[in-house]
Design a protein around this motif. Structure first.
Motif, PDB file in Angstrom:
ATOM      1  N   ALA A 359      40.002  44.758  43.793  1.00 14.97           N
ATOM      2  CA  ALA A 359      40.409  43.702  44.713  1.00 14.97           C
ATOM      3  C   ALA A 359      41.859  43.327  44.444  1.00 14.97           C
ATOM      4  CB  ALA A 359      39.499  42.486  44.554  1.00 14.97           C
ATOM      5  N   PRO A 360      42.792  43.939  45.173  1.00 11.92           N
ATOM      6  CA  PRO A 360      44.197  43.563  45.019  1.00 11.92           C
ATOM      7  C   PRO A 360      44.478  42.252  45.733  1.00 11.92           C
ATOM      8  CG  PRO A 360      43.970  45.220  46.723  1.00 11.92           C
ATOM      9  CD  PRO A 360      42.604  45.028  46.145  1.00 11.92           C
ATOM     10  N   PRO A 361      45.605  41.619  45.441  1.00 11.37           N
ATOM     11  CA  PRO A 361      45.960  40.399  46.179  1.00 11.37           C
ATOM     12  C   PRO A 361      46.201  40.719  47.645  1.00 11.37           C
ATOM     13  CG  PRO A 361      47.804  41.163  44.847  1.00 11.37           C
ATOM     14  CD  PRO A 361      46.633  42.001  44.464  1.00 11.37           C
ATOM     15  N   ALA A 362      46.032  39.721  48.494  1.00 10.06           N
ATOM     16  CA  ALA A 362      46.248  39.918  49.929  1.00 10.06           C
ATOM     17  C   ALA A 362      47.718  40.233  50.191  1.00 10.06           C
ATOM     18  CB  ALA A 362      45.826  38.669  50.696  1.00 10.06           C
ATOM     19  N   GLU A 363      47.974  41.207  51.056  1.00 13.18           N
ATOM     20  CA  GLU A 363      49.353  41.555  51.403  1.00 13.18           C
ATOM     21  C   GLU A 363      49.912  40.552  52.412  1.00 13.18           C
ATOM     22  OE1 GLU A 363      50.707  45.666  51.429  1.00 13.18           O
ATOM     23  OE2 GLU A 363      48.592  46.263  51.549  1.00 13.18           O
ATOM     24  N   SER A 364      51.220  40.365  52.349  1.00 14.61           N
ATOM     25  CA  SER A 364      51.908  39.424  53.236  1.00 14.61           C
ATOM     26  C   SER A 364      53.359  39.863  53.361  1.00 14.61           C
ATOM     27  CB  SER A 364      51.828  38.002  52.662  1.00 14.61           C
ATOM     28  OG  SER A 364      52.534  37.937  51.431  1.00 14.61           O
ATOM     29  N   ASP A 365      54.183  39.011  53.920  1.00 11.34           N
ATOM     30  CA  ASP A 365      55.606  39.337  54.035  1.00 11.34           C
ATOM     31  C   ASP A 365      56.272  39.424  52.665  1.00 11.34           C
ATOM     32  OD1 ASP A 365      55.448  39.424  56.767  1.00 11.34           O
ATOM     33  OD2 ASP A 365      56.150  37.368  57.077  1.00 11.34           O
ATOM     34  N   HIS A 366      55.674  38.787  51.649  1.00  7.90           N
ATOM     35  CA  HIS A 366      56.304  38.803  50.324  1.00  7.90           C
ATOM     36  C   HIS A 366      55.437  39.435  49.240  1.00  7.90           C
ATOM     37  CE1 HIS A 366      54.417  34.745  50.778  1.00  7.90           C
ATOM     38  NE2 HIS A 366      53.910  35.074  49.600  1.00  7.90           N
ATOM     39  N   VAL A 367      54.289  39.983  49.605  1.00  6.11           N
ATOM     40  CA  VAL A 367      53.451  40.719  48.650  1.00  6.11           C
ATOM     41  C   VAL A 367      53.046  42.043  49.283  1.00  6.11           C
ATOM     42  CG1 VAL A 367      51.300  40.780  47.332  1.00  6.11           C
ATOM     43  CG2 VAL A 367      52.538  38.620  47.572  1.00  6.11           C
TER      44      VAL A 367
END
Length: 666
Positions: A359-367
């Motif tokens: 379970a990786p962290p949720a992706e976003s504009d900065h991840v």
């Protein structure tokens, strides 16, 4: 633009290239070995073709086979990714002869930069600053010793054809030179088939700063700024960031010009990286040029807003570079952490196995998460054990660091040993947080990065117990719902008793630590007792193993992943692989545990030291395992009989595999 390309690679870089190609409307062809039949890059590609057995030498490194697949599928170009054939000049030439575009530099540029000694001679002519040292062809040991004396100790011996830290030795005195040279040459010969070395001045507290360069077929060449890759273990990068902390505009311009001069000296086309040894006083020396896309290219993409794979594809079709040097700008700060299946506490030994939970962290504009695996996939012993690259962006380094700490705290891996906890400690040590960087940072911070195992907080045991109780409750409710009488009181777990509350105990183990949690079932929750603490607890289990808990007056969030008897606790940025102890097991407290008969890492069995049926004393050698080019002997844990070996010499074994059947005796 190309209509179809073949990707001559695997893992996260193959997935990365597929992502850009798909966004550009380009059809992709993947190649795969038998070990990668169900790999993510195979699932993502439009087409996929089997090219051979698991060993890279029989699959991903067989150039003729890959070229034939390109012809058979109608691929117009081949993207080599990094590693494997990406810096193979003969493969680049073979592509050209076959009428297939090699998405990379000309073979002549690869050849020119392939040998450290030759490339440094070329850079000297181009007036690129070089580390003081000897880069010539004379390999006579006495001559090299004389050169080392002239350079001045400490010196660094480096394999001319080397990379990845192999064939490299620091030498501090003349008395140590001969032995170090012999060892370095032997390692270089085994790793690269070439034992030529160069000798350079060893720079104390050096930084590793590299510049991303890009050239096109129209004579244009730019640098897309720098990356600091100083944080390394055994000369392999662990963290990378862009831009380099403390970089002044004047120093960036000087290093950028040197990088472009180096690229132009070999007629470079496509993406490349010029690596420098940078001194704390601002000086710098050319180290080498990597004639391919780098593992850490995402941090450059994050601060420039550019897609470097798209640039590669456009340049390979003959288009000019999309931007000039003056149009390129830096926006913010980016950091990349490499998530590996490895055990930092055992010398970073690689780990293999199935990713039971990922379970990786949720992706976003900065991840951003670049990966070649998903939950359920296997990490095999055949290839690099990278799970993913975690990249974060911030308006400045302080914000990027905060986001990296948060993202690592959200990363959950179960099934293989991994370095997430180690990376969490690494990004918080004062030297890294304050940008006091050099290539010796990890060695210098051993005490903080590898602290002794401390007492596990009571909250960890309590949360594990609560999660277990909630899990049992949920399973009971599911069984009741499927039964003929779902409202039967015999299916309830509400703890009802005629004259009181139900009580029980849960026992957990972590290494040598065993803790007992007393449980009293209440109408609206539980009373949990762990000496000397007693607390009311209740909570809910959410999606993806999330635990929302109340301990007394506190509300806490954690995650608990169940795998067999293991209860993997993730709480406040750390993880604990607890084991639930079966208190009804008949073995009892005094049971002696057999040990030492599992493979300590992936490797190959090279010798059996005794015959099946042999009676041996405690400590007797039983089997020899070769892993990471080192031999490891498995010894008898106590006096006993070797009943049978489970593997024969030459067999590959995975981390933790049972190697033999052993029966202890009194």
């Amino acid at each position: 633009m190309f209509k179809k390309i073949l990707i001559a690679n695997r893992g996260e870089i193959a997935c990365r290239v597929i992502k850009t190609a798909r966004s550009m409307g380009i059809v992709t062809v993947a190649v795969y070995s038998e070990a990668d039949a169900n790999a993510r890059h195979v699932r993502l590609a439009d087409e996929a073709v089997l090219i051979g057995p698991p060993a890279a030498s029989e699959s991903y490194l067989v150039a003729d086979r890959i070229l034939q697949v390109a012809k058979d599928t109608g691929a117009e170009a081949i993207h080599p990714g990094y590693g494997f054939l990406s810096e193979n000049d003969e493969f680049a030439e073979a592509c050209e002869r076959a009428g297939i575009v090699f998405i990379g530099p000309p073979a002549s540029a690869i050849r020119a930069m392939g040998l450290k000694s030759a490339s440094k001679a070329l850079m000297e002519k181009a007036k690129v600053p070089l580390t003081p040292g000897y880069h010539g062809d004379n390999q006579d040991p006495a001559f090299l010793a004389t050169q080392a004396q002239a350079i001045g100790y400490p010196v660094l011996i480096k394999a001319s054809a080397g990379g990845g830290g192999k064939g490299m030795r620091r030498v501090d005195t003349a008395a140590d030179f001969e032995a170090a040279l012999t060892s370095c040459k032997r390692e270089a010969r085994n790793a690269f088939g070439d034992d030529d070395v160069l000798v350079e001045k060893y720079i104390v507290k050096p930084r590793h700063i590299e510049f991303q360069v890009f050239g096109d077929t129209h004579g244009n060449c730019v640098y897309l700024f720098e990356r600091d890759c100083s944080v390394q273990r055994r000369h392999q990068k662990v963290l990378e960031e862009a831009p380099a902390p403390g970089m002044t505009p004047e120093r960036r311009a000087a290093m950028g010009k040197a990088a472009v001069d180096a690229a132009k000296a070999v007629g470079y086309v496509g993406a490349g990286t010029v690596e420098f040894i940078a001194m704390q006083d601002g000086g710098f020396y050319f180290m080498e040029m990597n004639t391919r896309l780098q593992v850490e290219h995402p941090v450059t993409e994050m601060i420039t807003g550019l897609d470097l794979v798209e640039w590669q594809l456009r340049v390979a079709t003959g288009e000019p570079l999309p931007l000039t040097q003056e149009q390129l700008e830096i926006d913010g700060h980016a950091i990349e952490a490499r998530i590996y299946a490895e055990d930092p506490d055992r010398g970073f030994l690689p780990s293999t196995g199935r990713l039971v939970h990922l379970a990786p962290p949720a992706e976003s504009d900065h991840v951003r998460v670049d990966t070649g695996v998903e939950q359920g996939d296997e990490i095999t012993p055949h290839y690099d054990p990278m799970i993913a690259k975690l990249i974060v962006w911030g308006a400045d380094r302080r914000q990027a660091l905060a986001r990296m700490r948060q993202a690592l705290a959200q990363y959950r891996v179960v099934g293989v040993s991994n370095n997430v906890d180690f990376l969490t400690r690494l990004v918080t040590v004062p030297s890294f947080a304050n940008a006091d960087l050099d290539t010796g940072l990890i060695e210098r911070e051993q005490a903080l990065l590898f602290p002794p195992a401390g007492e596990v907080r009571a909250d960890v045991w309590l949360l594990a117990a609560l999660a277990q109780l909630l899990r049992e409750q949920r399973l009971a409710q599911k069984k009741a719902a499927r039964s003929a009488d779902p409202h039967s009181p015999w299916r309830a777990l509400d703890g009802w008793r005629l004259n009181g509350h139900a009580e029980r105990r849960l026992v957990f183990r972590l290494g040598e630590s065993v803790r007992e949690v007393g449980v009293e079932v209440l109408p609206d929750g539980y009373r949990l007792q762990i000496s000397p603490k007693s607390v009311f607890a209740r909570g809910t289990l959410g999606a993806d193993s999330e635990l929302h808990a109340q301990l007394g007056e506190r509300r806490l969030r954690a995650a608990v992943v169940t795998s067999g008897e293991r209860r993997h606790m993730f709480f406040e940025g750390r993880s604990w692989p607890l084991s639930l102890v079966d208190t009804l097991h008949a073995g009892g407290e005094g049971e002696e545990v057999e040990g030492g008969l599992r493979a300590p890492m992936p490797g190959k069995v090279v010798a059996l030291a005794v015959q099946p049926g042999a009676t041996v004393e405690k400590g007797a050698p039983l089997l020899v395992l070769e892993a990471m080019k080192m031999e490891h002997t498995i010894h008898a844990p106590r006096k006993g009989v070797v009943k049978a070996f489970r593997f024969a010499p030459g067999d590959q074994v995975s981390d933790g595999a049972e190697l033999l059947d052993f029966e202890g005796s009194e």
